[in-house]
Design a protein around this motif. Structure first.
Motif, mmCIF file in Angstrom:
data_model
loop_
_atom_site.group_PDB
_atom_site.id
_atom_site.type_symbol
_atom_site.label_atom_id
_atom_site.label_comp_id
_atom_site.label_asym_id
_atom_site.label_seq_id
_atom_site.Cartn_x
_atom_site.Cartn_y
_atom_site.Cartn_z
ATOM 1 N N ARG A 145 37.707 -82.873 44.353
ATOM 2 C CA ARG A 145 37.609 -82.386 45.612
ATOM 3 C C ARG A 145 38.904 -81.905 46.219
ATOM 4 O O ARG A 145 39.280 -81.124 47.118
ATOM 5 N N VAL A 146 39.898 -81.691 45.053
ATOM 6 C CA VAL A 146 41.190 -80.893 45.248
ATOM 7 C C VAL A 146 41.050 -79.567 44.464
ATOM 8 O O VAL A 146 40.744 -79.341 43.479
ATOM 9 N N PRO A 147 41.067 -78.443 45.325
ATOM 10 C CA PRO A 147 40.924 -77.078 44.893
ATOM 11 C C PRO A 147 41.979 -76.935 43.692
ATOM 12 O O PRO A 147 43.335 -77.379 43.837
ATOM 13 N N HIS A 148 41.617 -76.409 42.584
ATOM 14 C CA HIS A 148 42.266 -75.994 41.261
ATOM 15 C C HIS A 148 42.876 -77.121 40.636
ATOM 16 O O HIS A 148 44.024 -76.961 39.985
ATOM 17 N N ALA A 149 42.169 -78.321 40.988
ATOM 18 C CA ALA A 149 42.970 -79.595 39.998
ATOM 19 C C ALA A 149 42.810 -79.281 38.595
ATOM 20 O O ALA A 149 43.873 -79.819 37.854
ATOM 21 N N LEU A 150 42.054 -78.512 38.299
ATOM 22 C CA LEU A 150 41.690 -78.386 36.847
ATOM 23 C C LEU A 150 43.080 -77.655 36.321
ATOM 24 O O LEU A 150 43.553 -77.822 35.238
ATOM 25 N N LEU A 151 43.479 -76.537 36.971
ATOM 26 C CA LEU A 151 44.613 -75.951 36.514
ATOM 27 C C LEU A 151 45.766 -76.549 36.455
ATOM 28 O O LEU A 151 46.695 -76.405 35.775
ATOM 29 N N VAL A 152 46.021 -77.475 37.557
ATOM 30 C CA VAL A 152 47.064 -78.446 37.473
ATOM 31 C C VAL A 152 47.175 -79.255 36.530
ATOM 32 O O VAL A 152 48.234 -79.554 35.850
ATOM 33 N N GLU A 153 45.797 -79.827 36.090
ATOM 34 C CA GLU A 153 45.640 -80.851 34.886
ATOM 35 C C GLU A 153 46.111 -79.945 33.630
ATOM 36 O O GLU A 153 47.162 -80.575 32.983
ATOM 37 N N ILE A 154 45.729 -79.094 33.172
ATOM 38 C CA ILE A 154 46.077 -78.139 32.017
ATOM 39 C C ILE A 154 47.384 -77.515 32.144
ATOM 40 O O ILE A 154 48.189 -77.449 30.924
ATOM 41 N N PHE A 155 47.806 -76.971 33.017
ATOM 42 C CA PHE A 155 49.188 -75.997 32.909
ATOM 43 C C PHE A 155 50.331 -76.594 33.616
ATOM 44 O O PHE A 155 51.235 -75.671 33.715
ATOM 45 N N THR A 156 50.288 -77.888 34.093
ATOM 46 C CA THR A 156 51.508 -78.500 34.627
ATOM 47 C C THR A 156 52.223 -79.589 33.660
ATOM 48 O O THR A 156 51.048 -80.339 32.923
ATOM 49 N N ASP A 157 53.304 -79.981 33.694
ATOM 50 C CA ASP A 157 54.049 -80.983 33.023
ATOM 51 C C ASP A 157 53.414 -82.288 33.497
ATOM 52 O O ASP A 157 53.145 -83.303 32.445
#
Length: 296
Positions: A275-287
């Motif tokens: 439900r959170v836009p771009h949560a996938l990118l946050v998961e993969i590319f942040t610490d």
């Protein structure tokens, strides 16, 4: 843009650097579903995420179901729907609708959204090139075995067709209809199919998009207002196996799929909030990442 804003943007990009290096050239299987599939803004954001992963040097593979769309089409056609033990009873008539919706509607819409950014996505069904083989399954209710019709579980994956698409520089979009050994199409759970495909592809990650923040240590008694602080950020396969029987009905297939993936050799499986836009990118590319990570 002020210099402070520029520095903040640069900091975000630099934080992603080690993760770009780590995951470059690896395969990430993403189970697409929930609100991310039916909300227009989230659908568009998901398509952007897939293109971002591809251009960042990863190999995303999308696996999708389409429960809400199937239900809507059955209702429109006046076909009664029935669930037993949380699974859709699938008559031959229902199976025709399942196949039509998954491969003819949901897959095509997602392919079109991704391809709005360039010629990247290719739709493929579990029936294509022997990708998936299913076996009829039943359910147990109050100790009794019940027939679910054309509902199957994946017993074999031949990933060659998916690998061909990946090697061509494209993004496979897999709809989860699978034939049995005799060629009869079955409706298979997209969560478990995604796990089986991740194992067969020797993926670096399996990511499941859900409609909750992750796995909760203590799901609230009212079933509505979970505490954000109760989200388990990381859990081992052994710990999850103990918890699994006590989870809510909706989370069992998702967490069970994560468990099967890591038991099958996938290094990490994640449940994140679609439900959170771009949560996938946050998961993969942040610490810090988001959601719940399952590790061996």
């Amino acid at each position: 843009m002020t210099s402070v804003e520029a520095q903040e943007k640069a900091a975000v990009l630099i934080e992603a650097l080690p993760w770009l290096q780590r995951f470059h050239g690896t395969t990430v299987v993403v189970k697409y579903g929930g609100n991310a599939m039916v909300d227009d803004k989230l659908r568009a954001a998901f398509a952007e995420d897939m293109v971002f992963l591809k251009l960042a040097g990863l190999h995303p593979v999308v696996v999708h179901g389409g429960g809400p769309q199937i239900t809507a089409m059955l209702t429109r056609l006046g076909i009664a729907g029935e669930f037993k033990a949380g699974l859709r009873v699938t008559t031959p008539e229902t199976m025709d609708v399942v196949r039509m919706v998954l491969t003819g509607q949901v897959s095509r819409e997602l392919v079109a959204l991704i391809n709005a950014h360039g010629p990247y996505a290719v739709g493929i069904s579990g029936e294509d090139a022997g990708l998936l083989t299913a076996q009829r399954r039943t359910a147990t209710i109050d100790g009794a075995e019940v027939d679910l019709g054309l509902v199957g579980e994946v017993i074999a994956v031949n990933p060659d067709a998916v690998l061909d698409i990946v090697r061509a520089g494209r993004i496979p979009v897999v709809s989860t209809v699978a034939p049995d050994a005799d060629g009869l199409a079955h409706n298979v759970n997209a969560d478990t199919a995604a796990a089986a495909i991740a194992v067969a592809l020797e993926a670096e990650k399996l990511v499941m998009l859900t409609d909750v923040e992750g796995l909760y240590a203590d799901w609230p008694s009212d079933g509505v207002t979970p505490d954000h602080d109760d989200v388990i950020s990381s859990i081992s396969a052994d710990e999850l196996e103990v918890m699994l029987p006590s989870l809510s009905t909706g989370m069992v297939p998702k967490m069970g799929a994560c468990l099967r993936a890591v038991r099958g050799g996938v290094p990490k499986a994640h449940v994140i909030d679609g439900r959170v836009p771009h949560a996938l990118l946050v998961e993969i590319f942040t610490d810090e990442g988001v959601g719940t990570e399952v590790h061996p």
